[in-house]
Design a protein around this motif. Structure first.
Motif, short mmCIF file in Angstrom:
data_model
loop_
_atom_site.label_atom_id
_atom_site.label_comp_id
_atom_site.label_asym_id
_atom_site.label_seq_id
_atom_site.Cartn_x
_atom_site.Cartn_y
_atom_site.Cartn_z
N GLU A 88 44.87 36.14 18.75
CA GLU A 88 44.90 37.51 19.25
C GLU A 88 44.11 37.69 20.54
OE1 GLU A 88 42.58 37.75 15.24
OE2 GLU A 88 44.14 36.49 16.13
N ASP A 89 43.39 36.66 20.97
CA ASP A 89 42.72 36.70 22.27
C ASP A 89 43.68 36.38 23.41
OD1 ASP A 89 40.11 37.30 21.24
OD2 ASP A 89 39.87 35.19 20.71
N THR A 90 44.88 35.95 23.09
CA THR A 90 45.86 35.61 24.11
C THR A 90 46.18 36.81 24.98
OG1 THR A 90 46.87 33.85 22.79
CG2 THR A 90 48.22 34.83 24.52
N ALA A 91 46.01 36.66 26.29
CA ALA A 91 46.22 37.75 27.23
C ALA A 91 45.97 37.25 28.64
CB ALA A 91 45.28 38.92 26.93
N VAL A 92 46.31 38.08 29.61
CA VAL A 92 45.87 37.86 30.97
C VAL A 92 44.52 38.53 31.12
CG1 VAL A 92 46.33 38.24 33.42
CG2 VAL A 92 48.21 37.73 31.86
N TYR A 93 43.54 37.79 31.57
CA TYR A 93 42.19 38.30 31.73
C TYR A 93 41.93 38.64 33.18
CZ TYR A 93 40.96 37.17 26.95
OH TYR A 93 40.90 37.15 25.57
N TYR A 94 41.42 39.85 33.41
CA TYR A 94 41.18 40.36 34.75
C TYR A 94 39.70 40.60 34.99
CZ TYR A 94 46.19 41.42 34.80
OH TYR A 94 47.56 41.33 34.75
N CYS A 95 39.26 40.25 36.14
CA CYS A 95 37.90 40.53 36.59
C CYS A 95 37.87 41.87 37.31
CB CYS A 95 37.43 39.41 37.52
SG CYS A 95 35.75 39.60 38.15
N ASN A 96 36.81 42.63 37.11
CA ASN A 96 36.67 43.95 37.71
C ASN A 96 35.29 44.11 38.32
OD1 ASN A 96 35.56 47.01 36.77
ND2 ASN A 96 37.45 46.97 37.98
N ALA A 97 35.24 44.76 39.47
CA ALA A 97 33.98 45.09 40.13
C ALA A 97 33.95 46.57 40.45
CB ALA A 97 33.81 44.27 41.41
N ARG A 98 32.85 47.23 40.10
CA ARG A 98 32.72 48.67 40.33
C ARG A 98 31.37 49.01 40.91
NH1 ARG A 98 34.42 52.40 35.39
NH2 ARG A 98 34.25 53.91 37.10
N ARG A 99 31.37 49.93 41.86
CA ARG A 99 30.15 50.50 42.40
C ARG A 99 30.47 51.82 43.05
NH1 ARG A 99 26.66 50.52 47.01
NH2 ARG A 99 28.22 49.43 48.29
N GLY A 100 29.91 52.90 42.49
CA GLY A 100 30.25 54.22 42.98
C GLY A 100 31.73 54.47 42.82
N SER A 101 32.37 54.88 43.91
CA SER A 101 33.80 55.16 43.89
C SER A 101 34.65 53.92 44.10
CB SER A 101 34.15 56.20 44.95
OG SER A 101 33.84 55.73 46.24
N ALA A 102 34.04 52.80 44.41
CA ALA A 102 34.77 51.57 44.65
C ALA A 102 35.15 50.90 43.34
CB ALA A 102 33.94 50.62 45.51
N ASN A 103 36.36 50.36 43.29
CA ASN A 103 36.86 49.72 42.09
C ASN A 103 37.84 48.63 42.51
OD1 ASN A 103 37.22 49.25 39.34
ND2 ASN A 103 38.85 50.78 39.15
N TYR A 104 37.54 47.38 42.14
CA TYR A 104 38.36 46.25 42.56
C TYR A 104 38.78 45.41 41.37
CZ TYR A 104 36.22 47.44 47.03
OH TYR A 104 35.79 48.11 48.15
N TRP A 105 39.96 44.80 41.50
CA TRP A 105 40.52 43.96 40.45
C TRP A 105 40.96 42.62 41.01
CZ3 TRP A 105 40.35 45.48 35.43
CH2 TRP A 105 40.19 46.85 35.18
#
Length: 115
Positions: A88-105
């Protein structure tokens, strides 16, 4: 602009381990809250783990005790150590970075756990 590149995904048997890495290109990595999310086909993207600039971590109940998130600010890299993997851990794993209004994937890395 911050760019995130995941690596370390692959095929592993149930009960095995994988270590995911996320390399960030930004110049202020230390100040970002970094997280891991995952998404299986037909399902919504779900939260997995997060680590704040302070080092405080939080995990989804489904992975608590099995996964560990960490960061190396000198290398601009965040890691996800995954142990005792389940199908059930099978998936695409995404990294995320957040700071204030900034949000990156990142683009994601595939993790497949066979039974």
């Amino acid at each position: 602009q911050v760019q995130l590149v995941e690596s370390g995904g692959g095929l592993v048997q149930a009960g095995g381990s994988l270590r995911l890495s996320c390399a960030a290109s930004g110049r202020t990595f230390r100040r970002y809250t970094m997280g891991w999310f995952r998404q299986a086909p037909g399902k919504e993207r779900e939260f997995v783990a997060v680590i704040r600039p302070s080092g405080v971590t939080r995990y989804a109940d489904s992975v608590k005790g099995r996964f560990t998130i960490s960061r190396d600010n000198a290398k601009n890299t965040v890691y996800l150590q995954m142990n005792s993997l389940k199908p059930e851990d099978t998936a695409v794993y995404y990294c995320n970075a957040r700071r204030g209004s900034a949000n990156y994937w990142g683009q994601g890395t595939q993790v497949t756990v066979s039974s």
